[in-house]
Design a protein around this motif. Structure first.
Motif, PDB file in Angstrom:
ATOM      1  N   GLU A  25       0.829  -1.207   0.000  1.00 40.30           N
ATOM      2  CA  GLU A  25       0.000   0.000   0.000  1.00 40.30           C
ATOM      3  C   GLU A  25       0.861   1.255   0.000  1.00 40.30           C
ATOM      4  OE1 GLU A  25      -3.778  -0.113   2.596  1.00 40.30           O
ATOM      5  OE2 GLU A  25      -2.341  -1.396   3.628  1.00 40.30           O
ATOM      6  N   PHE A  30      -5.736  -0.568  -6.657  1.00 43.93           N
ATOM      7  CA  PHE A  30      -7.081  -0.552  -6.079  1.00 43.93           C
ATOM      8  C   PHE A  30      -7.169   0.500  -4.991  1.00 43.93           C
ATOM      9  CE2 PHE A  30      -6.231  -4.922  -7.390  1.00 43.93           C
ATOM     10  CZ  PHE A  30      -7.315  -5.174  -8.207  1.00 43.93           C
ATOM     11  N   LYS A  31      -8.386   0.954  -4.774  1.00 42.88           N
ATOM     12  CA  LYS A  31      -8.689   1.767  -3.601  1.00 42.88           C
ATOM     13  C   LYS A  31      -9.543   0.912  -2.666  1.00 42.88           C
ATOM     14  CE  LYS A  31      -8.669   6.350  -5.788  1.00 42.88           C
ATOM     15  NZ  LYS A  31      -9.507   7.526  -6.107  1.00 42.88           N
ATOM     16  N   PRO A  32      -8.933   0.273  -1.666  1.00 42.23           N
ATOM     17  CA  PRO A  32      -9.713  -0.583  -0.770  1.00 42.23           C
ATOM     18  C   PRO A  32     -10.768   0.227  -0.015  1.00 42.23           C
ATOM     19  CG  PRO A  32      -7.360  -0.939  -0.486  1.00 42.23           C
ATOM     20  CD  PRO A  32      -7.514   0.290  -1.322  1.00 42.23           C
ATOM     21  N   GLY A  33     -11.785  -0.466   0.437  1.00 45.16           N
ATOM     22  CA  GLY A  33     -12.877   0.209   1.133  1.00 45.16           C
ATOM     23  C   GLY A  33     -12.535   0.660   2.529  1.00 45.16           C
ATOM     24  N   LEU A  35      -9.021  -4.858   3.386  1.00 46.80           N
ATOM     25  CA  LEU A  35      -7.914  -5.188   2.484  1.00 46.80           C
ATOM     26  C   LEU A  35      -8.036  -6.622   1.979  1.00 46.80           C
ATOM     27  CD1 LEU A  35      -4.969  -3.542   4.465  1.00 46.80           C
ATOM     28  CD2 LEU A  35      -6.193  -2.604   2.512  1.00 46.80           C
ATOM     29  N   LYS A  56     -10.744  -8.432   1.757  1.00 48.67           N
ATOM     30  CA  LYS A  56     -11.896  -8.554   0.867  1.00 48.67           C
ATOM     31  C   LYS A  56     -11.526  -8.144  -0.554  1.00 48.67           C
ATOM     32  CE  LYS A  56     -16.698  -7.024   0.285  1.00 48.67           C
ATOM     33  NZ  LYS A  56     -17.784  -6.161   0.824  1.00 48.67           N
ATOM     34  N   THR A  57     -10.760  -7.064  -0.673  1.00 47.19           N
ATOM     35  CA  THR A  57     -10.313  -6.611  -1.996  1.00 47.19           C
ATOM     36  C   THR A  57      -9.472  -7.679  -2.677  1.00 47.19           C
ATOM     37  OG1 THR A  57     -10.308  -4.300  -1.267  1.00 47.19           O
ATOM     38  CG2 THR A  57      -9.009  -4.832  -3.216  1.00 47.19           C
ATOM     39  N   ASN A  94     -11.568 -10.813  -3.708  1.00 51.62           N
ATOM     40  CA  ASN A  94     -12.370 -10.547  -4.904  1.00 51.62           C
ATOM     41  C   ASN A  94     -11.531 -10.682  -6.172  1.00 51.62           C
ATOM     42  OD1 ASN A  94     -14.680 -10.063  -3.390  1.00 51.62           O
ATOM     43  ND2 ASN A  94     -14.412  -7.848  -3.368  1.00 51.62           N
ATOM     44  N   GLU A  95     -10.315 -10.155  -6.128  1.00 55.16           N
ATOM     45  CA  GLU A  95      -9.441 -10.249  -7.300  1.00 55.16           C
ATOM     46  C   GLU A  95      -8.950 -11.673  -7.523  1.00 55.16           C
ATOM     47  OE1 GLU A  95      -9.009  -7.838  -9.572  1.00 55.16           O
ATOM     48  OE2 GLU A  95     -10.514  -6.883  -8.319  1.00 55.16           O
TER      49      GLU A  95
END
Length: 578
Positions: A113, A143-146, A153, A155-156, A159-160
């Motif tokens: 990050e 990515f811009k994590p939520g 982090l 979860k991002t 998903n990928e």
């Protein structure tokens, strides 16, 4: 029939125009140039590099010139067309990467990050795998994590990984065999860190703490192990700060020393290394430089005072002693640091590099030990009163040994290879003859325990055969052995060995590739381009970071045209009639 031929001729002309536009965008992306300008109207004097390239290409291409002058429906210079072309390029790139990943047996995940110029959080994801006998670390995306916590982090990343492995049901969960991050608790936490959350879904995804990050921490700890050493590095940093703050001082440095000191970055071990070496090798000319600054007309009193203080350091025996000691240590630090950051380095190569570094530090420690013995003998021969004065503070040689011991102990603690990394020791070709008589059962057991999918009985039989063969002993390195087995059509014979070699080569040792991507991010998303969307950023990053791979994709431009034309209804025809 005649209408179809005429239609396809028009399509060929349109595709030719679009190929020229694609070439202009690829050029801007490869050299990290801003595509858009301040004003892209026809009368603008600052239309941007993309439009400027198109106008330049039109002077060399008559068909493009006619199109740019006469087209009323599709010039190809608008922001929406640029974005659509970039999206198409990114889509083709990811399709090609997914093809290679599908053919690879295993993959590893690297992530890190940073913040961009808009102070937004950016996470980069790198995928590492072995393909056609080569190790690749491919940029996947920013990515811009939520959020900043481990759940957001993870979860991002999950998903990928579903997209990358094409396994929403988890059928390919054994393919991810490693994940590498820095040592921050949110990433490395054993219970609720990102690596722990990922491992619940991918049980064989062993966590690797980036070794470049760990090595930097080792050098920081060594630089703070004693107050005298801390003082030395504080004074060392003042040399870089002094010259970097003024162009006048830098001009004198360039004139006399002809070599600049690295800019101050006290958290980076490599900064300390280069500063020490530069100062040691050019200390006489730096003295001359400081002396000139002290007596130069027009210099302010603060500059003269600082120059005089630095000159005293270079005439101080204690400062020069530490400069000499760290001049012995730091070249080996820089060598190991560069080796850790090598693209494609595997655990076997890293272990050998660390062992060599440890031997060098032990040799330096022994040198300080002999110096210490000489000093002790000299102390015993001197009067008691003088000896008491000398031993009022700790002897410098003792502190130097403490520095070496700190480095060695920290390496033992931080570079203590986990069970899943001990597998590389099974393929140390220098020990094959020894292994043929005394099988390395300890390393074997650790390996099988870490990778239960391996057939332990068959693997042991294969390794025993390898250890007895002279042609295998002559192959040095894990990747060369992997290639040797593939080239000699032995993959179906040494199945478990090939699988294990593939795992070792796929396992990353650092997140250096992530740092390289961050450097590209800072060049692409600048202060003047701070509102760039994430999709546009990723497409431009691909064109820069993976430009060599982009050039290697067969018929890349035509594939982009096909994707571009199918995105939406276009006012020009780009698809042939069959």
């Amino acid at each position: 029939m005649r209408h179809k031929i005429k239609f396809n001729e028009d399509v060929e002309k349109n595709r030719h125009i679009l190929r020229r536009l694609i070439m202009c965008i690829k050029f801007c992306g490869a050299f990290e140039l801003a595509i858009r300008g301040h004003d892209e109207t026809l009368t603008s004097e600052n239309p941007g590099i993309y439009v400027g390239l198109i106008n330049f290409a039109a002077e060399l291409d008559a068909a493009l010139a006619i199109h740019m002058k006469g087209s009323q429906v599709f010039k190809g210079t608008s922001k929406s067309i640029q974005n659509d072309l970039l999206d198409a390029m990114l889509q083709i790139y990811k399709q090609e990467i997914l093809k290679e990943i599908k053919s690879a047996n295993f993959i590893a995940l690297e992530a890190d990050e940073t913040t961009d110029t808009s102070n937004n959080q950016q996470m980069v994801v790198i995928i590492r795998y072995v393909f056609n006998g080569q190790v690749f670390e491919r940029f996947w995306s920013f990515f811009k994590p939520g959020g900043h916590n481990a759940d957001a982090l993870a979860k991002t990343l999950l998903n990928e990984l579903q997209i990358i492995l094409n396994s929403p049901s988890g059928s390919d969960n054994n393919k991810l065999i490693a994940q590498s991050y820095d040592g921050a608790s949110v990433m490395s936490g054993k219970t609720n860190g990102v690596q722990a959350i990922i491992k619940r879904t991918f049980p064989h995804a062993h966590y690797i703490h980036c070794y470049a990050h760990q090595f930097n921490l080792i050098i920081q700890r060594a630089a703070q192990c004693h107050k005298d050493v801390k003082i030395f590095f504080a004074n060392l940093q003042s040399f870089s700060s002094f010259f970097s703050r003024s162009p006048k001082r830098t001009a004198i440095l360039d004139e006399i020393v002809k070599r600049r000191l690295p800019r101050a970055a006290p958290t980076r071990g490599i900064f300390k290394s280069r500063t020490v070496n530069t100062l040691f090798e050019h200390q006489d000319s730096i003295k001359e430089c400081l002396d000139k600054i002290s007596y130069e007309d027009g210099m302010d009193s603060v500059t003269i005072s600082e120059a005089s203080g630095l000159l005293k350091h270079l005439n101080c025996s204690e400062f020069l002693y530490w400069l000499k000691i760290f001049h012995f240590i730091m070249p080996h630090v820089e060598i190991l640091f560069n080796q850790i950051q090598m693209r494609g380095i595997d655990s076997a190569q890293l272990q050998k590099a660390i062992e060599q570094f440890q031997l060098q530090i032990i040799n330096i420690r022994n040198l300080t030990n002999s110096t210490d013995n000489n000093n002790q003998q000299r102390n015993n021969e001197e009067p008691a009163r003088k000896r008491q004065k000398m031993t009022a503070g700790e002897d410098k040689a003792v502190i130097a040994k403490e520095v070496c011991d700190t480095i060695l102990s920290q390496i033992s603690d931080r570079f203590d290879f986990n069970d899943h990394l001990s597998a590389a020791k099974l393929f140390d070709s220098q020990n094959f003859k020894t292994y043929s008589h005394s099988f390395p059962q300890k390393y074997f057991d650790e390996t099988v325990r870490s990778y239960p999918k391996l057939d332990s009985v068959k693997l042991k039989s294969e390794l025993s055969v390898i250890y007895e063969r002279d042609d295998m002993c002559d192959v040095g390195g894990v990747l060369p052995l992997l290639v040797f087995i593939a080239d000699n059509n032995l993959k179906n014979v040494l199945t478990e060995t090939y699988k294990l070699l593939d795992i070792i080569c796929t396992t990353p040792m650092s997140t250096a590739e992530c740092e390289r991507c961050f450097s590209t991010l800072k060049r692409i998303k600048t202060f003047l381009r701070s509102t760039m969307s994430e999709d546009r950023l990723n497409a431009l990053a691909v064109l820069s970071i993976e430009k060599k791979f982009i050039r290697s994709i067969p018929d890349f431009d035509n594939k982009v045209i096909d994707v571009f034309s199918n995105m939406k209804n276009r006012r020009m025809d780009f698809m042939y009639k069959k």
